[in-house]
Design a protein around this motif. Structure first.
Motif, short mmCIF file in Angstrom:
data_model
loop_
_atom_site.label_atom_id
_atom_site.label_comp_id
_atom_site.label_asym_id
_atom_site.label_seq_id
_atom_site.Cartn_x
_atom_site.Cartn_y
_atom_site.Cartn_z
N VAL A 202 39.45 -40.87 -102.83
CA VAL A 202 40.48 -40.06 -102.15
C VAL A 202 39.90 -38.73 -101.72
CG1 VAL A 202 42.65 -38.83 -102.51
CG2 VAL A 202 42.43 -41.18 -103.30
N ALA A 203 39.13 -38.11 -102.62
CA ALA A 203 38.55 -36.80 -102.30
C ALA A 203 37.54 -36.92 -101.15
CB ALA A 203 37.87 -36.23 -103.54
N ILE A 204 36.71 -37.97 -101.17
CA ILE A 204 35.71 -38.14 -100.11
C ILE A 204 36.38 -38.34 -98.76
CG2 ILE A 204 33.97 -39.73 -99.20
CD1 ILE A 204 32.85 -39.98 -102.01
N ILE A 205 37.44 -39.17 -98.74
CA ILE A 205 38.14 -39.41 -97.48
C ILE A 205 38.78 -38.11 -96.98
CG2 ILE A 205 40.09 -40.61 -96.42
CD1 ILE A 205 37.75 -42.43 -96.87
N PHE A 206 39.40 -37.38 -97.89
CA PHE A 206 40.11 -36.17 -97.47
C PHE A 206 39.15 -35.05 -97.07
CE2 PHE A 206 42.25 -32.10 -98.55
CZ PHE A 206 43.18 -32.12 -97.53
N TYR A 207 38.23 -34.72 -97.99
CA TYR A 207 37.34 -33.57 -97.73
C TYR A 207 36.20 -33.95 -96.80
CZ TYR A 207 39.87 -31.37 -101.52
OH TYR A 207 40.85 -30.85 -102.29
N GLY A 208 35.82 -35.22 -96.81
CA GLY A 208 34.71 -35.65 -95.97
C GLY A 208 35.16 -36.12 -94.61
N VAL A 209 35.74 -37.33 -94.58
CA VAL A 209 36.07 -37.95 -93.29
C VAL A 209 37.05 -37.10 -92.49
CG1 VAL A 209 37.04 -39.99 -92.19
CG2 VAL A 209 35.62 -40.23 -94.23
N PHE A 210 38.11 -36.63 -93.17
CA PHE A 210 39.16 -35.94 -92.40
C PHE A 210 38.87 -34.45 -92.21
CE2 PHE A 210 41.28 -39.89 -93.24
CZ PHE A 210 41.92 -40.12 -92.05
N SER A 211 37.65 -34.00 -92.61
CA SER A 211 37.24 -32.67 -92.16
C SER A 211 36.57 -32.79 -90.80
CB SER A 211 36.28 -32.04 -93.17
OG SER A 211 35.07 -32.77 -93.18
N ILE A 212 36.11 -34.01 -90.47
CA ILE A 212 35.52 -34.25 -89.15
C ILE A 212 36.63 -34.62 -88.17
CG2 ILE A 212 33.85 -35.63 -87.85
CD1 ILE A 212 32.56 -36.22 -90.70
N VAL A 213 37.50 -35.54 -88.61
CA VAL A 213 38.63 -35.94 -87.77
C VAL A 213 39.78 -34.97 -88.03
CG1 VAL A 213 40.15 -37.85 -87.15
CG2 VAL A 213 37.89 -38.32 -88.14
N GLU A 214 40.07 -34.14 -87.03
CA GLU A 214 41.15 -33.16 -87.21
C GLU A 214 42.51 -33.83 -87.01
OE1 GLU A 214 41.48 -29.77 -87.73
OE2 GLU A 214 39.36 -29.56 -88.32
N LEU A 215 43.40 -33.66 -87.99
CA LEU A 215 44.76 -34.18 -87.84
C LEU A 215 45.69 -33.03 -87.52
CD1 LEU A 215 44.94 -36.61 -90.87
CD2 LEU A 215 44.90 -37.25 -88.48
N PRO A 216 46.70 -33.26 -86.67
CA PRO A 216 47.65 -32.19 -86.36
C PRO A 216 48.41 -31.77 -87.62
CG PRO A 216 48.43 -34.29 -85.52
CD PRO A 216 47.02 -34.51 -85.99
N LYS A 217 48.62 -30.47 -87.78
CA LYS A 217 49.31 -29.98 -88.97
C LYS A 217 50.81 -30.02 -88.72
CE LYS A 217 45.71 -27.01 -90.91
NZ LYS A 217 45.07 -28.21 -91.44
N ILE A 218 51.38 -31.22 -88.72
CA ILE A 218 52.81 -31.32 -88.52
C ILE A 218 53.47 -31.87 -89.78
CG2 ILE A 218 52.83 -31.55 -86.00
CD1 ILE A 218 52.82 -34.59 -86.40
N THR A 219 54.75 -31.60 -89.93
CA THR A 219 55.48 -32.19 -91.04
C THR A 219 56.55 -33.13 -90.49
OG1 THR A 219 56.75 -30.15 -91.03
CG2 THR A 219 55.21 -30.44 -92.84
N ILE A 220 56.66 -34.28 -91.13
CA ILE A 220 57.64 -35.28 -90.71
C ILE A 220 58.80 -35.24 -91.71
CG2 ILE A 220 58.00 -37.74 -90.28
CD1 ILE A 220 54.85 -37.74 -89.83
N LEU A 221 60.03 -35.38 -91.21
CA LEU A 221 61.25 -35.34 -92.03
C LEU A 221 61.39 -34.01 -92.78
CD1 LEU A 221 61.10 -38.90 -93.68
CD2 LEU A 221 62.54 -38.21 -91.77
N GLY A 222 60.56 -33.03 -92.42
CA GLY A 222 60.68 -31.72 -93.05
C GLY A 222 59.89 -31.56 -94.34
N PHE A 223 59.35 -32.65 -94.90
CA PHE A 223 58.61 -32.49 -96.15
C PHE A 223 57.35 -33.34 -96.27
CE2 PHE A 223 60.19 -36.42 -97.87
CZ PHE A 223 61.44 -36.57 -97.27
#
Lengths: 263, 272
Positions: free
Chosen positions: B113-134
């Motif tokens: 989980v940490a590798i995917i989050f800190y590794g892969v998704f530091s390269i692939v930028e995801l929009p900082k949006i919230t769905i359903l408010g939370f």
């Protein structure tokens, strides 16, 4: 060498395992004509089943060729063949297309347990041949009627007796309207009292002129229904002839020995 | 020392009920997405592992014996061995799938989980949006990707075992009727295999629900993260944990019961 009504020509068919250490088939040559009821007999381990299963490539031969309906099915590549008008055309060998022309019946029935009898019978016609569901069901029901199992169409295979299962397996193969039917010891897994009902269905088929290759231990059937009998041992075709030749005038010592044990 | 569990503490954490509700929804969504990703991935992996894809076979046929020796078998037929022979038998699809499964099964989920989050998704930028408010999108997606990849490896082995448990005669019967390999898999093998492995799959689904708690380490606001939030605000620890225990139980227990019900319905063909 192929006569006009020759359907399958098997030439020098070999099946070796473990780099030739085991020779299930060691050069079998035989011609199967349309309308033949060819019964293959022999001691267990003689290569009878391997021979039969090679005919529709459930076993891939390691040598030799099988020409079915003018096409060498052992070659997976493009192949030049002469069509009916004598022209040379290039066709690609599609084994699925040839398998549907060869019905196969197994020792252990191999009905699909998660489907009803009717679904067992309509699956291939609908999915492979593109027949409509209604048409396939109509045909399936008439075939079931022929073997006296029309009222079991909605049952699941486990609800049937062994003999009933094998009768369904036979008509399931017939539903594809094959040109030849292959039987791999169809009665060997049946209780003795059920053998007759299956053999009767096979006899009926033979009388209708269906081309059949039957591996069996039922010598009575071989003698009565077979038009030609092959005797195999150790992966070799040792003797071939009419039932009278094989059973009344056996030549090969292995055949004499075999018959003395089974008759 | 106060009592181990104090009833009035429950009323103290009652105002945070909404947080637990949101955490529950996140956990459910997390598990559902994970199951879908994991299952699709597992099916692909299982088929890769059992494929008969040998792209280098022609090399072995074209240059027999070049990097090895000819051997003659007892029938006198020429056979080769050596480098090209083994390269010819090499199945890259199966190798990749096997490597993937073994690596994912031999490392902790929390690391993945940490590798995917800190590794892969530091390269692939995801929009900082919230769905359903939370639901924080940029935390949620890495969570389901990591969990899905992990359960894919486990489900792959379950599916493979299921497919291999089907009697070879089934496939032979289907092929002899003219069905193609893909049709045989789709209509004959998979329906039977799925029925056989349903208990194992149910087990894996329950594991996924429980394992999803690990994603609170990357800031996914699931049930476990609500526990921590409540603890931070009220300094009460035991009672929020009990609430979380109850919630997880209410998710996992009915899930396994539901699948047991489906299993009974699917086994119609087995009864006399």
């Amino acid at each position: 060498m192929a006569t006009r009504d020759s359907l399958i020509q098997v030439k020098d068919l070999k099946k070796h395992y473990n780099r030739g250490a085991i020779k299930a088939l060691d050069g079998v040559t035989v011609d199967i004509n349309r309308g033949d009821v060819m019964v293959v007999i022999g001691p267990s381990g003689s290569g009878k089943s391997t021979f039969l299963r090679s005919l529709n490539l459930l076993e891939e031969p390691t040598g030799g060729s099988i020409v079915f309906d003018g096409v060498d099915i052992t070659s997976r590549k493009y192949k030049k063949v002469e069509d009916s008008t004598g022209r040379t055309v290039t066709v690609k060998v599609n084994i699925d297309e040839h398998r549907r022309k060869m019905g196969m019946v197994f020792q252990h029935f191999n009905l699909f347990p998660h489907m009803t009898i009717l679904d067992n019978m309509t699956l291939a016609p609908v999915k492979v041949k593109g027949v409509s569901k209604a048409e396939a069901e109509k045909k399936a029901l008439s075939l079931l009627d022929r073997v006296g199992l029309k009222d079991r169409a909605g049952a699941y295979p486990i609800q049937l007796s062994g003999g009933q299962k094998q009768r369904v397996a036979i008509v399931r193969a017939l539903a594809m309207e094959p040109e030849v039917m292959l039987f791999d010891e169809p009665t060997s897994a049946l209780d003795p009292e059920m053998v007759g009902e299956v053999l009767d269905v096979m006899k009926g088929l033979a009388q209708e002129g269906m081309t059949m290759v039957v591996v069996t231990h039922e010598m009575g059937f071989a003698r009565e229904v077979g038009s030609r009998v092959l005797f195999m041992a150790d992966g070799l075709l040792l003797e071939e002839g009419s039932p009278e030749d094989i059973f009344e005038r056996p030549q090969h010592p292995r055949l004499k020995d075999f018959l003395s044990k089974v008759l | 020392m106060g009592n181990f569990i104090q009833l009035e503490n429950f009323s103290k954490i009652a105002p945070y009920a909404d947080m637990f509700k949101e955490g529950l929804i996140v956990t459910v969504l997390l598990s559902l997405f994970t199951v879908v990703i994991g299952f699709v991935l597992a099916l692909i992996l299982a088929i890769m592992r059992m494929s008969n894809f040998r792209p280098f076979l022609w090399l072995a046929h074209a240059f027999p014996g070049i990097f090895g020796f000819f051997e003659r078998d007892s029938a006198g037929m020429k056979r080769d061995s050596g480098f090209l022979y083994h390269l010819g038998r090499f199945n890259p699809l199966s190798f990749l799938a096997t490597a993937y499964v073994e690596i994912l099964r031999s490392t902790p989920v929390i690391v993945q989980v940490a590798i995917i989050f800190y590794g892969v998704f530091s390269i692939v930028e995801l929009p900082k949006i919230t769905i359903l408010g939370f639901i924080k999108f940029d935390r949620f997606v890495p969570g389901i990707v990591a969990l899905g990849m992990n359960s894919g490896a486990y489900l792959c082995e379950i599916i493979r075992a299921g497919i291999q448990s089907i009697d070879g005669g089934q496939s032979e019967a289907a092929r002899s009727l003219g069905l193609r390999q893909a049709q045989t898999l789709r209509y004959i093998i998979l329906p039977q295999a799925l029925k056989n492995i349903l208990p194992a799959i149910a087990n894996e689904f329950v594991v996924i629900i429980k394992e999803s708690a690990i994603t609170y380490t990357i800031g996914v606001q699931d049930i476990m993260s609500s526990v921590n939030a409540v603890r931070g605000a009220t300094f009460i620890i035991m009672e929020p944990l009990l609430v979380a225990t109850g919630l997880y139980f209410c998710l996992c227990f009915p899930t396994s019961k539901l699948i047991a019900y489906i299993e009974r319905r699917m086994s119609r063909g087995d009864k006399r």
